[in-house]
Scaffold this motif. Structure first.
Motif, short mmCIF file in Angstrom:
data_model
loop_
_atom_site.label_atom_id
_atom_site.label_comp_id
_atom_site.label_asym_id
_atom_site.label_seq_id
_atom_site.Cartn_x
_atom_site.Cartn_y
_atom_site.Cartn_z
N LEU A 1 -1.51 30.82 21.05
CA LEU A 1 -1.78 29.67 20.18
C LEU A 1 -0.57 28.75 20.06
O LEU A 1 -0.62 27.78 19.30
CB LEU A 1 -2.19 30.16 18.79
CG LEU A 1 -3.42 31.07 18.71
CD1 LEU A 1 -3.69 31.46 17.27
CD2 LEU A 1 -4.64 30.41 19.32
N ALA A 2 0.49 29.03 20.80
CA ALA A 2 1.74 28.27 20.67
C ALA A 2 1.68 26.98 21.46
O ALA A 2 2.39 26.78 22.46
CB ALA A 2 2.92 29.13 21.11
N ALA A 3 0.84 26.06 21.01
CA ALA A 3 0.70 24.75 21.66
C ALA A 3 1.86 23.84 21.25
O ALA A 3 2.74 24.23 20.48
CB ALA A 3 -0.63 24.13 21.30
N PRO B 1 -1.39 13.43 24.50
CA PRO B 1 -1.09 14.62 25.28
C PRO B 1 -1.62 15.91 24.65
O PRO B 1 -1.70 16.93 25.34
CB PRO B 1 0.44 14.63 25.34
CG PRO B 1 0.89 13.75 24.22
CD PRO B 1 -0.17 12.72 24.07
N ARG B 2 -2.00 15.86 23.39
CA ARG B 2 -2.61 17.05 22.77
C ARG B 2 -3.83 17.51 23.56
O ARG B 2 -4.10 18.71 23.64
CB ARG B 2 -3.01 16.72 21.32
CG ARG B 2 -3.68 17.87 20.59
CD ARG B 2 -4.18 17.45 19.22
NE ARG B 2 -4.94 18.51 18.58
CZ ARG B 2 -5.70 18.35 17.50
NH1 ARG B 2 -5.78 17.15 16.91
NH2 ARG B 2 -6.38 19.38 16.99
N PHE B 3 -4.55 16.58 24.16
CA PHE B 3 -5.80 16.91 24.84
C PHE B 3 -5.66 16.90 26.37
O PHE B 3 -6.67 16.92 27.07
CB PHE B 3 -6.90 15.95 24.38
CG PHE B 3 -7.17 16.07 22.91
CD1 PHE B 3 -7.91 17.12 22.41
CD2 PHE B 3 -6.62 15.15 22.01
CE1 PHE B 3 -8.13 17.26 21.05
CE2 PHE B 3 -6.84 15.28 20.65
CZ PHE B 3 -7.59 16.34 20.16
N ALA C 1 -3.19 19.89 31.36
CA ALA C 1 -2.03 20.18 32.20
C ALA C 1 -0.75 20.16 31.39
O ALA C 1 0.21 20.88 31.70
CB ALA C 1 -1.95 19.18 33.35
N VAL C 2 -0.70 19.35 30.34
CA VAL C 2 0.50 19.20 29.52
C VAL C 2 0.52 20.19 28.37
O VAL C 2 1.58 20.72 28.00
CB VAL C 2 0.58 17.75 28.99
CG1 VAL C 2 1.73 17.58 28.00
CG2 VAL C 2 0.70 16.78 30.14
N ASN C 3 -0.64 20.47 27.78
CA ASN C 3 -0.72 21.25 26.54
C ASN C 3 -1.84 22.30 26.62
O ASN C 3 -2.77 22.30 25.82
CB ASN C 3 -0.98 20.29 25.37
CG ASN C 3 -0.72 20.91 24.01
OD1 ASN C 3 0.01 21.89 23.88
ND2 ASN C 3 -1.30 20.32 22.98
N PRO C 4 -1.79 23.22 27.61
CA PRO C 4 -2.93 24.11 27.86
C PRO C 4 -3.24 25.08 26.72
O PRO C 4 -4.40 25.49 26.57
CB PRO C 4 -2.51 24.86 29.12
CG PRO C 4 -1.01 24.79 29.14
CD PRO C 4 -0.67 23.45 28.55
#
Length: 639
Positions: A217-219, A283-285, A288-291
């Motif tokens: 869960l460490a986004a 970038p939250r969505f 590739a950046v925030n899996p």
């Protein structure tokens, strides 16, 4: 929410329920050989055509005696003679009288939307604020907002995508808590300390095996938001359960090097998503950046409507899927039982069984939804079934097979169910429990999980365009039991179109794609339909005689089905709840005016192409809304 051409993301060769149904019907061919006779045997109801079932004549059953409304393709809401319907809280209604007013050109800002009723109303529950008779005139209405339509949400639609449009979309998702009051037969929202919105940016927390500090869960951003809130549930300790369904569609990426992992593929993650395009500016969505942000969705979320300061809690012991329903009932020893479907073509049906009495757990200051076992259903073609535990270390879910711990099992619930051989279903959606018998009813909205067709095929409905309603009887009448018997309560469809319409009993009122389900206190089964907008009213899709989506009432004991309500063009009928006295029925009309093959495609310049309900403003746009229905004589709904 309908997803056209939904092929699902289940690659396994696990058995499909449609094959098992077909096998059972084939074995009962001695009943008379015809499809209708086979259906009668499977349904366990009389072959006699109920008086007035398809003509609108007054019924003779004890439960269902209203005059049936006809099929409709009009842009209006129709209820039976002797009833009235009131539009209560359409999208954009402010939470307080001093709040920002709805703007018919959709120019309300994201900040304003965050304190208005959200878009595309779905699951819903009425919580009385007082005991006794006054509880039926004053209460909290808690409702979901499943998704947003970019054409309708802003004045210029989805192009270009901007941070403000993402923010408004997030503000229109989630859940609304609003106090409502009735005076002289008229309901209205009230200014109240309870009124609030839970949106895609509201702070949330996690409980159970996948706790808030779990590495998965460490986004790249704080835990926040609930999205794609579809069906619902509630608990006897007066909390609301909202279900995150098509959350995968809000994510995407423009990366040319990104490829989905096996788990991401199993959950339907793609670079395009559902064309929300939020990832283009947020970038939250971006997967590739925030899996790891993906892992924060697909849960059942518990909300306390009576504590405006409380934080929504994602109850991870209930698994991570595309949840439809979180239907609470009580098993033996007072254990909590939660039924939930995974709304995808070829996915599964689950239940959670508490480890101990829910009352005792609460006395120990423990959540009954954190302590227990998640099971998945496995059906056999003799009408029996078993609940298979999804527990690390048991069966196929071992370290030797690549599983790490119980948190891993729950984060990858779909893959765990694949591994234990669960039975594929045709889009399992809403669940309801009979108030007297404890039988469990599940809508299988539609799907294509069948085998090869032909006169000798064991599967009469390989192309299940109409859907059906499953009935499950748990062993010993205990909803916490590990075995069950299953049957078909109702087949949907039009028998004028074969083979898809086969198995529908003669004279049954026509309906298709059952979705929402609800038992009232007297045992009426209310059925809400969600026919795809690519099929509504079209002969080419074998839906022309069924018309717009509808709400129907059924008596499981007699097989009588009657059409109670029809919705406006392009809409889905969903979300259903009643006041304690059964004299007020709340129903949600979702996505009226959305693109339909039959009626056209709205544009930002003309959002009224398909529908202009409920305002019918020549410069406005269609608005999803909650409707409250009552009898003119003040009697119980359905009589």
């Amino acid at each position: 929410m309908v997803r056209d051409a939904d092929t699902g993301s289940n690659p396994t060769d696990n058995p499909a329920l449609s094959d098992l149904i077909a096998t059972r019907i084939s074995r009962r061919s001695l009943l008379g050989g015809g499809a209708a006779m086979a259906a009668v045997g499977l349904l366990g109801v009389s072959n006699a055509t109920p008086a007035g079932a398809s003509t609108g004549a007054r019924g003779t059953g004890e439960l269902i005696e209203f005059t049936e409304v006809p099929v409709s393709s009009a842009d209006t809401l129709v209820v039976p003679e002797g009833y009235v319907a009131q539009v209560l809280i359409p999208w954009g209604t402010p939470l307080s009288t001093s709040g920002p007013a709805w703007k018919k050109d959709a120019s309300n800002t994201a900040e304003e939307q965050a304190v208005q009723i959200g878009m595309h109303h779905d699951g819903m529950k009425y919580f009385p604020l007082k005991s006794g008779a006054s509880g039926s005139s004053k209460g909290l209405l808690v409702l979901n907002h499943e998704y947003v339509d970019p054409i309708m949400l802003t004045p210029d639609g989805a192009t270009p995508m901007t941070p403000e449009k993402v923010a408004k979309g997030l503000a229109a998702h989630g859940v609304t808590v609003i106090e409502i009051r009735e005076k002289k037969g008229v309901w209205a929202p009230a200014d109240s300390e309870y009124n609030r919105r839970i949106t895609g940016t509201t702070p949330v927390t996690f409980s159970g095996p996948v706790g808030p500090d779990h590495p998965a869960l460490a986004a790249n951003n704080p835990p926040m938001g609930t999205l794609n809130n579809c069906a619902n549930g509630f608990t006897p300790w007066n909390t609301y359960l909202t279900c995150e369904e098509n959350w995968n569609g809000t994510f995407g990426t423009t990366s040319t090097t990104w490829t989905p992992s096996a788990t991401e593929r199993r959950y339907g993650i793609t670079a395009a998503g559902f064309n929300y395009n939020w990832h283009l500016v947020d970038p939250r969505f971006d997967v590739a950046v925030n899996p790891k942000e993906l892992n924060r969705f697909g849960w059942v979320v518990e909300i306390d409507p009576f504590d405006p300061e409380s934080t929504p809690v994602k109850r991870t012991a209930l698994g991570r899927i595309k949840h439809e329903s979180a239907t609470f009932t009580e098993g033996s020893q007072g254990r909590a039982v939660i039924y939930t479907g995974d709304d995808e073509n070829g996915d599964y049906f689950y239940k959670f069984v508490g480890s101990d009495s829910w009352r005792q757990l609460r006395q120990q200051r423990k959540s009954p939804l954190d302590h227990g076992t998640l099971y998945v259903a496995k059906f056999a073609n003799d009408g029996s079934g078993t609940w298979v535990p999804l527990v690390f270390g048991q069966g196929a879910l071992t370290a030797a097979n690549g599983w790490t711990d119980q948190a891993d099992v729950l984060l990858r619930t779909r893959e765990a169910a694949d591994a234990v051989g669960a039975t594929k279903l045709d889009r399992p959606e809403w669940v309801t429990v009979h108030p007297e018998t404890g039988e469990v009813y599940v809508t299988l909205t539609n799907g294509t999980q069948g085998a090869t067709t032909g006169p000798d095929s064991p599967n009469p409905r390989p192309n299940n365009i109409y859907g059906h309603i499953l009935r499950i009887s748990e062993a010993g009448g205990d909803n916490g039991a590990l075995t069950f018997e299953w049957d078909i309560a109702f087949f949907a469809g039009d028998p004028g179109y074969l083979p898809e319409g086969a198995l529908v009993p003669p004279g049954q009122t026509l309906f298709g794609s059952p979705d929402g389900l609800y038992f009232d206190r007297d045992g009426r089964l209310w059925i809400e339909t969600d026919i795809s907008n690519s099929s509504q009213n079209l002969a080419s899709r074998k839906y022309d005689r069924i018309g717009n989506n509808a709400l129907l009432a059924a008596d499981p004991a007699t097989g009588v089905v009657r059409r109670f309500l029809t919705g406006p063009r392009g809409s889905e009928i969903t979300g259903i709840t009643q006041t304690p006295d059964s004299c007020n029925l709340f129903v949600n009309i979702q996505h009226p005016g959305e693109t339909t093959t039959a009626w056209g495609t709205p544009t930002p310049a003309n959002p009224r192409v398909v529908s202009n309900w409920p305002d019918f403003d020549p410069a406005g746009r269609p608005r999803p809304a909650t409707v409250v229905i009552r009898k003119k004589d003040g009697g119980k709904i359905g009589t």
